[in-house]
Write a protein that holds these residues in place. Sequence first.
Motif, PDB file in Angstrom:
ATOM      1  N   LEU A   1       0.854  -1.184   0.000  1.00 13.70           N
ATOM      2  CA  LEU A   1       0.000   0.000   0.000  1.00 13.70           C
ATOM      3  C   LEU A   1       0.893   1.239   0.000  1.00 13.70           C
ATOM      4  O   LEU A   1       2.110   1.149   0.146  1.00 13.70           O
ATOM      5  CB  LEU A   1      -0.918  -0.006   1.231  1.00 13.70           C
ATOM      6  CG  LEU A   1      -1.903  -1.180   1.357  1.00 13.70           C
ATOM      7  CD1 LEU A   1      -2.601  -1.146   2.706  1.00 13.70           C
ATOM      8  CD2 LEU A   1      -2.915  -1.162   0.226  1.00 13.70           C
ATOM      9  N   GLY A   2       0.293   2.397  -0.172  1.00  9.38           N
ATOM     10  CA  GLY A   2       1.069   3.634  -0.210  1.00  9.38           C
ATOM     11  C   GLY A   2       1.909   3.715  -1.471  1.00  9.38           C
ATOM     12  O   GLY A   2       1.439   3.421  -2.577  1.00  9.38           O
ATOM     13  N   LYS A   3       3.183   4.046  -1.315  1.00 10.13           N
ATOM     14  CA  LYS A   3       4.073   4.193  -2.469  1.00 10.13           C
ATOM     15  C   LYS A   3       4.366   2.868  -3.176  1.00 10.13           C
ATOM     16  O   LYS A   3       4.816   2.859  -4.324  1.00 10.13           O
ATOM     17  CB  LYS A   3       5.403   4.834  -2.029  1.00 10.13           C
ATOM     18  CG  LYS A   3       5.300   6.302  -1.647  1.00 10.13           C
ATOM     19  CD  LYS A   3       6.653   6.868  -1.285  1.00 10.13           C
ATOM     20  CE  LYS A   3       6.574   8.348  -0.970  1.00 10.13           C
ATOM     21  NZ  LYS A   3       6.268   9.161  -2.170  1.00 10.13           N
ATOM     22  N   VAL A   4       4.120   1.747  -2.493  1.00 11.86           N
ATOM     23  CA  VAL A   4       4.368   0.434  -3.100  1.00 11.86           C
ATOM     24  C   VAL A   4       3.044  -0.264  -3.441  1.00 11.86           C
ATOM     25  O   VAL A   4       2.960  -1.484  -3.508  1.00 11.86           O
ATOM     26  CB  VAL A   4       5.222  -0.464  -2.175  1.00 11.86           C
ATOM     27  CG1 VAL A   4       6.609   0.111  -2.039  1.00 11.86           C
ATOM     28  CG2 VAL A   4       4.567  -0.643  -0.807  1.00 11.86           C
ATOM     29  N   GLY A   5       2.002   0.539  -3.636  1.00 10.28           N
ATOM     30  CA  GLY A   5       0.695  -0.004  -4.014  1.00 10.28           C
ATOM     31  C   GLY A   5       0.697  -0.540  -5.435  1.00 10.28           C
ATOM     32  O   GLY A   5       1.739  -0.559  -6.106  1.00 10.28           O
ATOM     33  N   PRO A   6      -0.466  -0.965  -5.937  1.00  7.41           N
ATOM     34  CA  PRO A   6      -0.561  -1.558  -7.276  1.00  7.41           C
ATOM     35  C   PRO A   6      -0.041  -0.669  -8.398  1.00  7.41           C
ATOM     36  O   PRO A   6       0.406  -1.161  -9.433  1.00  7.41           O
ATOM     37  CB  PRO A   6      -2.073  -1.813  -7.437  1.00  7.41           C
ATOM     38  CG  PRO A   6      -2.588  -1.920  -6.046  1.00  7.41           C
ATOM     39  CD  PRO A   6      -1.766  -0.978  -5.230  1.00  7.41           C
ATOM     40  N   THR A   7      -0.094   0.645  -8.205  1.00  9.43           N
ATOM     41  CA  THR A   7       0.381   1.563  -9.243  1.00  9.43           C
ATOM     42  C   THR A   7       1.768   2.116  -8.931  1.00  9.43           C
ATOM     43  O   THR A   7       2.290   2.935  -9.678  1.00  9.43           O
ATOM     44  CB  THR A   7      -0.597   2.751  -9.416  1.00  9.43           C
ATOM     45  OG1 THR A   7      -0.718   3.445  -8.163  1.00  9.43           O
ATOM     46  CG2 THR A   7      -1.970   2.250  -9.849  1.00  9.43           C
ATOM     47  N   GLY A   8       2.370   1.684  -7.820  1.00  9.89           N
ATOM     48  CA  GLY A   8       3.702   2.151  -7.436  1.00  9.89           C
ATOM     49  C   GLY A   8       4.748   1.075  -7.600  1.00  9.89           C
ATOM     50  O   GLY A   8       4.506   0.036  -8.224  1.00  9.89           O
ATOM     51  N   ASN A   9       5.934   1.306  -7.064  1.00  7.62           N
ATOM     52  CA  ASN A   9       7.007   0.302  -7.102  1.00  7.62           C
ATOM     53  C   ASN A   9       8.009   0.586  -5.987  1.00  7.62           C
ATOM     54  O   ASN A   9       7.812   1.492  -5.178  1.00  7.62           O
ATOM     55  CB  ASN A   9       7.691   0.276  -8.477  1.00  7.62           C
ATOM     56  CG  ASN A   9       8.271   1.614  -8.861  1.00  7.62           C
ATOM     57  OD1 ASN A   9       9.161   2.131  -8.202  1.00  7.62           O
ATOM     58  ND2 ASN A   9       7.759   2.194  -9.939  1.00  7.62           N
ATOM     59  N   PHE A  10       9.101  -0.176  -5.982  1.00  5.43           N
ATOM     60  CA  PHE A  10      10.078  -0.104  -4.891  1.00  5.43           C
ATOM     61  C   PHE A  10      11.329   0.685  -5.276  1.00  5.43           C
ATOM     62  O   PHE A  10      12.331   0.621  -4.565  1.00  5.43           O
ATOM     63  CB  PHE A  10      10.470  -1.517  -4.466  1.00  5.43           C
ATOM     64  CG  PHE A  10       9.382  -2.267  -3.748  1.00  5.43           C
ATOM     65  CD1 PHE A  10       9.470  -2.515  -2.385  1.00  5.43           C
ATOM     66  CD2 PHE A  10       8.271  -2.733  -4.426  1.00  5.43           C
ATOM     67  CE1 PHE A  10       8.482  -3.200  -1.712  1.00  5.43           C
ATOM     68  CE2 PHE A  10       7.262  -3.427  -3.763  1.00  5.43           C
ATOM     69  CZ  PHE A  10       7.362  -3.659  -2.399  1.00  5.43           C
ATOM     70  N   SER A  11      11.275   1.415  -6.363  1.00  2.00           N
ATOM     71  CA  SER A  11      12.477   2.080  -6.878  1.00  2.00           C
ATOM     72  C   SER A  11      12.995   3.187  -5.961  1.00  2.00           C
ATOM     73  O   SER A  11      14.185   3.513  -5.982  1.00  2.00           O
ATOM     74  CB  SER A  11      12.196   2.657  -8.271  1.00  2.00           C
ATOM     75  OG  SER A  11      11.145   3.612  -8.211  1.00  2.00           O
ATOM     76  N   GLU A  12      12.138   3.796  -5.141  1.00  2.00           N
ATOM     77  CA  GLU A  12      12.548   4.921  -4.309  1.00  2.00           C
ATOM     78  C   GLU A  12      13.282   4.501  -3.040  1.00  2.00           C
ATOM     79  O   GLU A  12      13.850   5.342  -2.343  1.00  2.00           O
ATOM     80  CB  GLU A  12      11.325   5.777  -3.941  1.00  2.00           C
ATOM     81  CG  GLU A  12      10.689   6.490  -5.130  1.00  2.00           C
ATOM     82  CD  GLU A  12       9.561   7.412  -4.688  1.00  2.00           C
ATOM     83  OE1 GLU A  12       9.717   8.082  -3.653  1.00  2.00           O
ATOM     84  OE2 GLU A  12       8.516   7.443  -5.366  1.00  2.00           O
TER      85      GLU A  12
END
Length: 478
Positions: free
Chosen positions: A432-443
């Motif tokens: 959830l949040g920045k790693v939600g379905p539309t996010g990723n772990f790049s940050e």
Amino acid sequence: MNYWIIAYIMGWVLNFEGAFLLLPAVTAFVYGEKEGFAFLICSLISFAAGGLIVLKKPSNKRFYAREGFVICSMTWIVISLVGAIPFVITGVLPNYIDALFEIVSGFTTTGSSVITDLTPVPHCVLLWRSFSHWIGGMGVLVFILAVLPLFGGVDMHLMRAESPGPSVGKLVPNVKKTASYLYKIYLGMTVVQFVILLLSGMNLFDSICITFGTAGTGGFGIHNDSCLGYTMPQQTIIAVFMLLFGINFNVYFLLVRKKVKEIFNIEEVKWYLIIVFGAVTAIVLNWGRLDNLYYSIHHAFFSVASVITTTGYGTVDFNLWPMFSKFVLVMIMFIGACAGSTGGGMKVSRILIYVKTVKKEIEGMIHQKSIKVLKMDGKIVEHSVIRNANVYLVSYLMIMAVSLLIVALDNFDFETSFTAVAATFNNIGPGLGKVGPTGNFSEFSNLSKLVLTFDMLAGRLEIFPMLLLFSRATWSRK
């Protein structure tokens, strides 16, 4: 510790990875992509290194559980270290830590990604990501056991170390035959899904990649919108097969053997389906749209199937759902699929053991002179299994806590940090949040990525094989 036998099996692991790397190389040739040379080079290096190591069989063939756990851990580390190299050579992920995160996510069937845009990624790299799910789904060592004769009865140590769940047994008396049966079932279900997706109108490349991801319950998408762009019937096919691959493969073995009555006695499968039905119902009632109930049920069913099997495909951004619905997903994120499946998480069987243990202790307090035993599927659960499950839970919570402390150094919000650890440790993919379905772990920082990489490996290997690597007793020669 028998180091020679470990090195010998690592040699075969490299040989098999060399063979696996040929598939994306062929894909690059079909699509006319120059990036195929990266896979070809890595394949040749793997074959060369592996071939040299296995030239001479070790004279000492003594093999115990300790070697089995070390071989299991080292296998996944070695295939990941080699499998990450093509990402760097092709330039898709120039940072090796990013590349390692990506391929570990693939092999452990997690599906978390650091790639921000899939549009320019070559077909061969996309296929390698998805194919890594299929390789890791049933297990690298189980595959080797199915096709490679090892040394007498030691094979079981390897299968026990790699197989997910609180305990593992043989479907048939011979371990090699057990591994063979598992892979025949796995391959058969993979082919069936692939054919059905083709018949539904999905193109060949997408059908292959989505099937690999579903079979391994991995979830690497090949489009930026994951599975949103597919038709609703195609999404339903994917959701159904996600649930099927999340069921204990013993069920399919019993079906093949026409022992249908025995299937209805498997408590884990019944509760697995009850949890799915309950979660879908709860989300539909909380988030669903009464004016379009089919839409609500469809996407709730897909999301629940994706999360509980720890696949990670998406059709909607559940990050935007009400808090209750998101909490339901977080709960089933921890529960996971069935033991003996390709899914991750704590496993339904462990949850049942914990619930039954609490019930037994409460009844013991009331009736102190009575002797209570814990049963699953009508059979007494051995004390060693209960003890293992309890130690697993303690280890699980400790790793979660330490991982959260380190990841928190990146100063993201609690929702992002907590679900990032939960999603990787339980091999789910999106959080959830920045790693939600539309996010990723790049940050995330390189340190956090390394921690989350360890979490993915520990989660896939049921914690203990990875922890044993840090024990001095493991490496002693006694």
